[in-house]
Write a protein that holds these residues in place. Structure first.
Motif, PDB file in Angstrom:
ATOM      1  N   LEU A 109       0.859  -1.179   0.000  1.00 36.04           N
ATOM      2  CA  LEU A 109       0.000   0.000   0.000  1.00 36.04           C
ATOM      3  C   LEU A 109       0.891   1.223   0.000  1.00 36.04           C
ATOM      4  O   LEU A 109       1.795   1.323   0.833  1.00 36.04           O
ATOM      5  N   ILE A 110       0.669   2.122  -0.950  1.00 34.32           N
ATOM      6  CA  ILE A 110       1.426   3.367  -0.955  1.00 34.32           C
ATOM      7  C   ILE A 110       0.472   4.557  -0.901  1.00 34.32           C
ATOM      8  O   ILE A 110      -0.656   4.499  -1.384  1.00 34.32           O
ATOM      9  N   PHE A 111       0.945   5.595  -0.264  1.00 39.43           N
ATOM     10  CA  PHE A 111       0.334   6.914  -0.297  1.00 39.43           C
ATOM     11  C   PHE A 111       1.334   7.785  -1.043  1.00 39.43           C
ATOM     12  O   PHE A 111       2.348   8.203  -0.461  1.00 39.43           O
ATOM     13  N   PRO A 112       1.128   8.019  -2.347  1.00 37.69           N
ATOM     14  CA  PRO A 112       2.119   8.721  -3.159  1.00 37.69           C
ATOM     15  C   PRO A 112       2.526  10.087  -2.614  1.00 37.69           C
ATOM     16  O   PRO A 112       3.668  10.495  -2.742  1.00 37.69           O
ATOM     17  N   LYS A 113       1.600  10.783  -1.983  1.00 42.73           N
ATOM     18  CA  LYS A 113       1.900  12.118  -1.462  1.00 42.73           C
ATOM     19  C   LYS A 113       2.004  12.108   0.059  1.00 42.73           C
ATOM     20  O   LYS A 113       1.962  13.153   0.701  1.00 42.73           O
ATOM     21  N   GLY A 114       2.149  10.927   0.631  1.00 40.45           N
ATOM     22  CA  GLY A 114       2.327  10.793   2.075  1.00 40.45           C
ATOM     23  C   GLY A 114       1.045  10.499   2.824  1.00 40.45           C
ATOM     24  O   GLY A 114      -0.051  10.751   2.347  1.00 40.45           O
ATOM     25  N   ASN A 115       1.216   9.952   4.024  1.00 34.19           N
ATOM     26  CA  ASN A 115       0.116   9.635   4.929  1.00 34.19           C
ATOM     27  C   ASN A 115       0.376  10.403   6.222  1.00 34.19           C
ATOM     28  O   ASN A 115       0.976   9.893   7.155  1.00 34.19           O
ATOM     29  N   GLY A 116      -0.031  11.657   6.234  1.00 30.28           N
ATOM     30  CA  GLY A 116       0.236  12.509   7.388  1.00 30.28           C
ATOM     31  C   GLY A 116       1.632  13.115   7.341  1.00 30.28           C
ATOM     32  O   GLY A 116       2.148  13.576   8.350  1.00 30.28           O
ATOM     33  N   CYS A 117       2.255  13.075   6.188  1.00 32.39           N
ATOM     34  CA  CYS A 117       3.592  13.639   6.007  1.00 32.39           C
ATOM     35  C   CYS A 117       3.693  14.133   4.567  1.00 32.39           C
ATOM     36  O   CYS A 117       2.742  14.018   3.803  1.00 32.39           O
ATOM     37  N   GLU A 118       4.833  14.663   4.181  1.00 33.13           N
ATOM     38  CA  GLU A 118       4.985  15.243   2.852  1.00 33.13           C
ATOM     39  C   GLU A 118       5.823  14.385   1.907  1.00 33.13           C
ATOM     40  O   GLU A 118       6.357  14.887   0.927  1.00 33.13           O
ATOM     41  N   PHE A 119       5.940  13.100   2.192  1.00 32.01           N
ATOM     42  CA  PHE A 119       6.724  12.216   1.343  1.00 32.01           C
ATOM     43  C   PHE A 119       6.030  10.868   1.234  1.00 32.01           C
ATOM     44  O   PHE A 119       5.102  10.566   1.981  1.00 32.01           O
ATOM     45  N   LEU A 120       6.439  10.059   0.304  1.00 28.38           N
ATOM     46  CA  LEU A 120       5.851   8.749   0.044  1.00 28.38           C
ATOM     47  C   LEU A 120       5.776   7.908   1.311  1.00 28.38           C
ATOM     48  O   LEU A 120       6.731   7.838   2.075  1.00 28.38           O
ATOM     49  N   SER A 121       4.633   7.273   1.534  1.00 28.45           N
ATOM     50  CA  SER A 121       4.471   6.313   2.627  1.00 28.45           C
ATOM     51  C   SER A 121       4.211   4.948   2.005  1.00 28.45           C
ATOM     52  O   SER A 121       3.401   4.821   1.089  1.00 28.45           O
ATOM     53  N   LEU A 122       4.894   3.923   2.499  1.00 26.00           N
ATOM     54  CA  LEU A 122       4.799   2.566   1.968  1.00 26.00           C
ATOM     55  C   LEU A 122       4.531   1.605   3.118  1.00 26.00           C
ATOM     56  O   LEU A 122       5.197   1.656   4.154  1.00 26.00           O
ATOM     57  N   TYR A 123       3.541   0.719   2.931  1.00 25.99           N
ATOM     58  CA  TYR A 123       3.166  -0.248   3.957  1.00 25.99           C
ATOM     59  C   TYR A 123       3.044  -1.639   3.349  1.00 25.99           C
ATOM     60  O   TYR A 123       2.623  -1.787   2.206  1.00 25.99           O
ATOM     61  N   LEU A 124       3.368  -2.663   4.145  1.00 24.88           N
ATOM     62  CA  LEU A 124       3.114  -4.056   3.806  1.00 24.88           C
ATOM     63  C   LEU A 124       1.820  -4.432   4.503  1.00 24.88           C
ATOM     64  O   LEU A 124       1.680  -4.270   5.716  1.00 24.88           O
ATOM     65  N   ASP A 125       0.845  -4.928   3.743  1.00 24.32           N
ATOM     66  CA  ASP A 125      -0.499  -5.174   4.229  1.00 24.32           C
ATOM     67  C   ASP A 125      -0.876  -6.638   4.032  1.00 24.32           C
ATOM     68  O   ASP A 125      -0.561  -7.218   2.989  1.00 24.32           O
ATOM     69  N   VAL A 126      -1.539  -7.242   5.016  1.00 23.78           N
ATOM     70  CA  VAL A 126      -2.059  -8.598   4.871  1.00 23.78           C
ATOM     71  C   VAL A 126      -3.310  -8.520   4.010  1.00 23.78           C
ATOM     72  O   VAL A 126      -4.261  -7.824   4.361  1.00 23.78           O
ATOM     73  N   ALA A 127      -3.303  -9.205   2.880  1.00 24.69           N
ATOM     74  CA  ALA A 127      -4.402  -9.083   1.915  1.00 24.69           C
ATOM     75  C   ALA A 127      -5.636  -9.890   2.302  1.00 24.69           C
ATOM     76  O   ALA A 127      -6.742  -9.551   1.900  1.00 24.69           O
ATOM     77  N   ASP A 128      -5.469 -10.961   3.063  1.00 24.17           N
ATOM     78  CA  ASP A 128      -6.619 -11.817   3.403  1.00 24.17           C
ATOM     79  C   ASP A 128      -6.816 -11.896   4.911  1.00 24.17           C
ATOM     80  O   ASP A 128      -7.066 -12.956   5.466  1.00 24.17           O
ATOM     81  N   SER A 129      -6.732 -10.760   5.589  1.00 23.94           N
ATOM     82  CA  SER A 129      -6.803 -10.750   7.049  1.00 23.94           C
ATOM     83  C   SER A 129      -8.118 -11.309   7.585  1.00 23.94           C
ATOM     84  O   SER A 129      -8.140 -11.881   8.676  1.00 23.94           O
ATOM     85  N   ASP A 130      -9.197 -11.185   6.833  1.00 24.87           N
ATOM     86  CA  ASP A 130     -10.478 -11.725   7.290  1.00 24.87           C
ATOM     87  C   ASP A 130     -10.506 -13.250   7.282  1.00 24.87           C
ATOM     88  O   ASP A 130     -11.368 -13.868   7.899  1.00 24.87           O
ATOM     89  N   MET A 131      -9.549 -13.888   6.613  1.00 24.42           N
ATOM     90  CA  MET A 131      -9.477 -15.348   6.539  1.00 24.42           C
ATOM     91  C   MET A 131      -8.525 -15.934   7.591  1.00 24.42           C
ATOM     92  O   MET A 131      -8.448 -17.145   7.751  1.00 24.42           O
ATOM     93  N   LEU A 132      -7.798 -15.088   8.320  1.00 17.57           N
ATOM     94  CA  LEU A 132      -6.809 -15.553   9.292  1.00 17.57           C
ATOM     95  C   LEU A 132      -7.443 -15.699  10.668  1.00 17.57           C
ATOM     96  O   LEU A 132      -8.456 -15.064  10.963  1.00 17.57           O
TER      97      LEU A 132
END
Length: 84
Positions: free
Chosen positions: A56-79
């Motif tokens: 997951l990326i926020f190209p213009k940042g997530n509460g900041c002024e630069f790129l934010s990058l996250y690793l996300d569990v895609a099937d969390s509802d199945m775990l």
């Protein structure tokens, strides 16, 4: 033409995986990155260690002024409940 390539390697993560070892590589090529208008963008799902992940990326940042990058569990509802 501009492009951004994100390469993530999962190694030495401390969690019980369905497959061992928990390592792998995923390459996400984003065409015309500087032209993205979306607040957030998800990669396609990919499988590492028996689990589905996505970036997951926020190209213009997530509460900041630069790129934010996250690793996300895609099937969390199945775990199982309280999986981490």
């Amino acid at each position: 033409e501009e492009e951004v390539v994100v390469k993530e390697e999962a190694e030495d993560m401390e969690l019980e995986a369905k497959e061992d070892p928990l390592e792998g590589t995923h390459i996400w090529k984003i065409e015309n990155f500087s032209l993205l208008d979306d607040k957030k963008v998800y990669s396609d799902n990919f499988l590492i260690g028996g689990y589905k992940w996505r970036l997951l990326i926020f190209p213009k940042g997530n509460g900041c002024e630069f790129l934010s990058l996250y690793l996300d569990v895609a099937d969390s509802d199945m775990l199982p409940y309280n999986w981490s």
